[in-house]
Motif scaffolding. Sequence first.
Motif, PDB file in Angstrom:
ATOM      1  N   ALA A  15      12.560  10.222  -1.780  1.00 37.25           N
ATOM      2  CA  ALA A  15      12.694  10.366  -0.366  1.00 37.25           C
ATOM      3  C   ALA A  15      11.590  11.456   0.353  1.00 37.25           C
ATOM      4  O   ALA A  15      11.167  10.898   1.241  1.00 37.25           O
ATOM      5  CB  ALA A  15      13.991  10.722  -0.168  1.00 37.25           C
ATOM      6  N   LYS A  16      11.054  12.286  -0.261  1.00 40.03           N
ATOM      7  CA  LYS A  16      10.194  13.155   0.155  1.00 40.03           C
ATOM      8  C   LYS A  16       8.804  12.605   0.177  1.00 40.03           C
ATOM      9  O   LYS A  16       8.106  12.537   1.410  1.00 40.03           O
ATOM     10  CB  LYS A  16      10.077  14.475  -0.462  1.00 40.03           C
ATOM     11  N   ILE A  17       8.457  11.857  -0.511  1.00 41.96           N
ATOM     12  CA  ILE A  17       7.210  11.209  -0.826  1.00 41.96           C
ATOM     13  C   ILE A  17       7.118  10.106   0.165  1.00 41.96           C
ATOM     14  O   ILE A  17       6.247   9.750   0.879  1.00 41.96           O
ATOM     15  CB  ILE A  17       6.865  10.594  -2.140  1.00 41.96           C
ATOM     16  N   LEU A  18       8.314   9.352   0.247  1.00 39.61           N
ATOM     17  CA  LEU A  18       8.484   8.223   1.084  1.00 39.61           C
ATOM     18  C   LEU A  18       8.370   8.654   2.539  1.00 39.61           C
ATOM     19  O   LEU A  18       7.541   8.067   3.489  1.00 39.61           O
ATOM     20  CB  LEU A  18       9.787   7.425   1.000  1.00 39.61           C
ATOM     21  N   VAL A  19       8.787   9.478   3.058  1.00 37.74           N
ATOM     22  CA  VAL A  19       8.928  10.137   4.121  1.00 37.74           C
ATOM     23  C   VAL A  19       7.344  10.547   4.657  1.00 37.74           C
ATOM     24  O   VAL A  19       7.053  10.379   5.798  1.00 37.74           O
ATOM     25  CB  VAL A  19       9.849  11.344   4.656  1.00 37.74           C
ATOM     26  N   LEU A  20       6.971  11.438   3.605  1.00 40.90           N
ATOM     27  CA  LEU A  20       5.355  11.703   3.881  1.00 40.90           C
ATOM     28  C   LEU A  20       4.512  10.739   4.120  1.00 40.90           C
ATOM     29  O   LEU A  20       3.631  10.560   4.904  1.00 40.90           O
ATOM     30  CB  LEU A  20       5.009  12.679   2.687  1.00 40.90           C
ATOM     31  N   SER A  21       4.630   9.610   3.342  1.00 40.78           N
ATOM     32  CA  SER A  21       3.565   8.332   3.238  1.00 40.78           C
ATOM     33  C   SER A  21       3.952   7.615   4.515  1.00 40.78           C
ATOM     34  O   SER A  21       3.016   7.039   5.284  1.00 40.78           O
ATOM     35  CB  SER A  21       3.704   7.644   1.896  1.00 40.78           C
ATOM     36  N   LEU A  22       5.254   7.365   4.920  1.00 42.64           N
ATOM     37  CA  LEU A  22       5.620   6.657   6.182  1.00 42.64           C
ATOM     38  C   LEU A  22       4.889   7.319   7.152  1.00 42.64           C
ATOM     39  O   LEU A  22       4.307   7.115   8.119  1.00 42.64           O
ATOM     40  CB  LEU A  22       6.974   6.495   6.416  1.00 42.64           C
ATOM     41  N   ALA A  23       5.249   8.902   7.204  1.00 40.85           N
ATOM     42  CA  ALA A  23       4.694   9.520   8.435  1.00 40.85           C
ATOM     43  C   ALA A  23       3.115   9.382   8.532  1.00 40.85           C
ATOM     44  O   ALA A  23       2.698   9.311   9.583  1.00 40.85           O
ATOM     45  CB  ALA A  23       5.157  10.948   8.266  1.00 40.85           C
ATOM     46  N   LEU A  24       2.490   9.821   7.435  1.00 38.94           N
ATOM     47  CA  LEU A  24       1.070   9.651   7.380  1.00 38.94           C
ATOM     48  C   LEU A  24       0.630   8.316   7.868  1.00 38.94           C
ATOM     49  O   LEU A  24      -0.215   8.031   8.751  1.00 38.94           O
ATOM     50  CB  LEU A  24       0.435   9.864   5.988  1.00 38.94           C
ATOM     51  N   SER A  25       1.323   6.983   7.364  1.00 36.94           N
ATOM     52  CA  SER A  25       0.884   5.893   7.725  1.00 36.94           C
ATOM     53  C   SER A  25       1.201   5.325   9.374  1.00 36.94           C
ATOM     54  O   SER A  25       0.290   4.857   9.927  1.00 36.94           O
ATOM     55  CB  SER A  25       1.868   4.684   7.000  1.00 36.94           C
ATOM     56  N   PHE A  26       2.114   6.080   9.690  1.00 38.98           N
ATOM     57  CA  PHE A  26       2.484   5.825  11.171  1.00 38.98           C
ATOM     58  C   PHE A  26       1.774   6.550  12.254  1.00 38.98           C
ATOM     59  O   PHE A  26       1.010   6.053  13.141  1.00 38.98           O
ATOM     60  CB  PHE A  26       4.049   6.218  11.514  1.00 38.98           C
ATOM     61  N   VAL A  27       1.196   7.877  11.795  1.00 37.62           N
ATOM     62  CA  VAL A  27       0.225   8.470  12.740  1.00 37.62           C
ATOM     63  C   VAL A  27      -1.179   7.710  12.516  1.00 37.62           C
ATOM     64  O   VAL A  27      -1.781   7.695  13.547  1.00 37.62           O
ATOM     65  CB  VAL A  27       0.395  10.136  12.362  1.00 37.62           C
ATOM     66  N   PHE A  45       0.827  -1.227   0.026  1.00 36.05           N
ATOM     67  CA  PHE A  45       0.020  -0.060   0.019  1.00 36.05           C
ATOM     68  C   PHE A  45       0.609   1.481  -0.008  1.00 36.05           C
ATOM     69  O   PHE A  45       0.560   2.384  -0.675  1.00 36.05           O
ATOM     70  CB  PHE A  45      -0.996  -0.119   1.421  1.00 36.05           C
ATOM     71  N   LEU A  46       2.057   0.883   0.531  1.00 34.22           N
ATOM     72  CA  LEU A  46       2.836   2.502   0.662  1.00 34.22           C
ATOM     73  C   LEU A  46       3.536   2.406  -0.882  1.00 34.22           C
ATOM     74  O   LEU A  46       3.395   3.511  -1.275  1.00 34.22           O
ATOM     75  CB  LEU A  46       4.030   2.059   1.590  1.00 34.22           C
ATOM     76  N   GLY A  47       3.940   1.420  -1.513  1.00 34.93           N
ATOM     77  CA  GLY A  47       4.080   1.436  -2.868  1.00 34.93           C
ATOM     78  C   GLY A  47       3.107   2.108  -3.916  1.00 34.93           C
ATOM     79  O   GLY A  47       3.186   2.989  -4.608  1.00 34.93           O
ATOM     80  N   LEU A  48       1.753   1.581  -3.566  1.00 33.43           N
ATOM     81  CA  LEU A  48       0.739   2.058  -4.427  1.00 33.43           C
ATOM     82  C   LEU A  48       0.570   3.580  -4.075  1.00 33.43           C
ATOM     83  O   LEU A  48       0.190   4.372  -4.849  1.00 33.43           O
ATOM     84  CB  LEU A  48      -0.586   1.305  -3.821  1.00 33.43           C
ATOM     85  N   ALA A  49       0.628   4.139  -2.789  1.00 38.24           N
ATOM     86  CA  ALA A  49       0.346   5.503  -2.517  1.00 38.24           C
ATOM     87  C   ALA A  49       1.278   6.415  -3.277  1.00 38.24           C
ATOM     88  O   ALA A  49       1.095   7.304  -3.643  1.00 38.24           O
ATOM     89  CB  ALA A  49       0.543   5.642  -0.952  1.00 38.24           C
ATOM     90  N   TYR A  50       2.789   5.767  -3.396  1.00 38.31           N
ATOM     91  CA  TYR A  50       3.861   6.263  -3.960  1.00 38.31           C
ATOM     92  C   TYR A  50       3.656   6.663  -5.443  1.00 38.31           C
ATOM     93  O   TYR A  50       3.555   7.713  -5.887  1.00 38.31           O
ATOM     94  CB  TYR A  50       5.050   5.716  -3.661  1.00 38.31           C
ATOM     95  N   LEU A  51       2.985   5.570  -6.007  1.00 37.02           N
ATOM     96  CA  LEU A  51       2.640   5.677  -7.575  1.00 37.02           C
ATOM     97  C   LEU A  51       1.596   6.563  -7.663  1.00 37.02           C
ATOM     98  O   LEU A  51       1.672   7.464  -8.688  1.00 37.02           O
ATOM     99  CB  LEU A  51       2.174   4.443  -7.908  1.00 37.02           C
ATOM    100  N   TYR A  52       0.512   6.502  -6.717  1.00 37.58           N
ATOM    101  CA  TYR A  52      -0.536   7.518  -7.030  1.00 37.58           C
ATOM    102  C   TYR A  52      -0.181   9.018  -6.988  1.00 37.58           C
ATOM    103  O   TYR A  52      -0.755   9.925  -7.514  1.00 37.58           O
ATOM    104  CB  TYR A  52      -1.750   7.195  -6.504  1.00 37.58           C
TER     105      TYR A  52
END
Lengths: 196, 249
Positions: free
Chosen positions: B109-121, B89-96
Motif C-alpha cells: 500500500a505504501k509503495i502504491l500510494v508513493l508511486s501514485l502520488a509521484l505519477s499524479f504530481v 508502468f505503475l506495476g513496473l515501478a512497484y516491481l523495481y
Amino acid sequence: MRNDSLTDLCFQKTDEELVVLALENQDCFLYIVERYEKKLLSYILRISGFSKEDAEDVLQEVFVKIYINLNSFDDNLKFSSWVYRITHNEVINNYRKKKARPQSAMNLDDEFLNNLASDMRTDGHIDAHYIRENVEKVMEKMEPKYREVLVLRFWEDKDYSEISDILKKPMGTVATLISRAKKNFQQEFEKQDINL
Amino acid sequence: MEKDFSQEILEKIKTEQIKPKSRWLFVFKNSLVWLIFGASIILGALSFSVILHFWEINDWDVSYRLSENFLTFVILTMPYFWLICFLAFLGLAYLYLKNTKTGYRYEFAKILVLSLALSFVIGGLLYSIGAGRQTESEFAARAPFYKNIKNNQEEIWFQPERGVIAGKVLTILENGEILELDDPHHVVWTVDASDAEYFREFIVKEGFMIKVFGKVGDEKNLFVAEEIRPLVRNEDPKFRVFSSVSEGK
C-alpha cells in the motif's frame, strides 16, 4: 595455514570489520566461516529437512556465495541477516534443483521448544510440556514458509526486523506470517488429535 | 563437523580462484534498478498526462447523445490504451522499487500510494506543459497499431439513430452549406450544414475528421446538421492520417 598474526588481525573483530578484512586478505574469510558454520548448518537442517551431507553441500555453496558477493554487503543490514538471507535463498534454490518438498529432520533442541512453548503459553491455553512432546511431529507437517518463520523467531531468536531482512518481506507481513504460523501450528496439533 | 569445514571452504576458494565480484558491479546493478523505477514513474506520469488531456478534450456536454447515463459515456470514451499504459508502468515501478536494496521493507500500500502520488504530481506537471497532447499526437502519427485503436474508439461517435455521425470531410459544397462525409464504414453522407453551428471557432476543411450532431434526413444518407465539431480536438493536423484541426481558441 592459520598463523598468529592473522589470528591477531581477525580475532575479536566485528562481522562488518571482518568483511572489510576478508576483501583485503582471503584468509580472514576463514573467521567468518568459523563464526557462522554451525549456526547456518543448523538453520539449513531445520528449515529444509535435507540430510546432513546435503545440508553441508548447501552450506559450502552458501559460503562461496557469501565470498563472491562480499562487496554487495552494506551496513544498512546486520551481517548475520545478510548471511541468513543468502542461506535461505540457497535452500530454496536447492529445493528447486531437487524438485522436492522438504522432508523433515527437525532435530529441535530445548531452546527452540522452550521459546515456542513460552510464546504459545502466553495465548493462555496450551500446555508447554505437551507442546515439547509433540512439537517436532507438528513442525514436520507444517508448510515450509510457516515452519521457517517459526524457526527464525523461536529457534534463531531473530526479531521481526531481522526476519524482515532475511526473508525480504515487510515487517507487517512478517508479523502476519508469524501469527498465521502459530495458528497453523495449533491447527496441526488439532489435526493430530492432540488436545490443547 | 568432523572435518575442518572452514579450511575446506578456504581451499576451495583458493583452488578455484574464486574472487569477490566487483563493488562497481553491484553499484551498477542497483543504479539500473533505480533508473528503471524512475523511468517507469516518468512514463506512467506521461501516460497519466495523456489521460488528463483526453479528459480535457472529451465532449462531456453531449454525453446524452451517446448513452442514457453519464457513467456509460465515461466507459465508452475512456482512453483505455493510456490507462493500460499507466497501470503497466505503475506495476513496473512497484516491481523495481521492491527490487531496490531496501524496497522489500515497504508494504504494498505504501509503495502504491508513493508511486501514485509521484505519477499524479509529475503527470499533472507534464500535462500543464502540453506533453500529454504532444505525446498523443506523436503516437497517432507514428504508431500504426495506435491508429487502429484510436479509429475503433472514434467509431463510437457514429450513431445516426442517436443523432450523431462522424467521418472525414470529402468535399465542401455551396460555400460550406453542404458537406460530403465519408463515415467509418466508408458510406458517403450528404450533410446539410446550412443551419449548423460550429464548435467555438472551428472552420471545416476538406480532409478534416469531424463529428456532426443533428438528425437523419428524409433522403437516403442525408444528415441535417445542428452542430459540427472536430472529431478529436487539440490535435495538430500534420500528425493525423486524416488531418484534423486545432481547437482554434
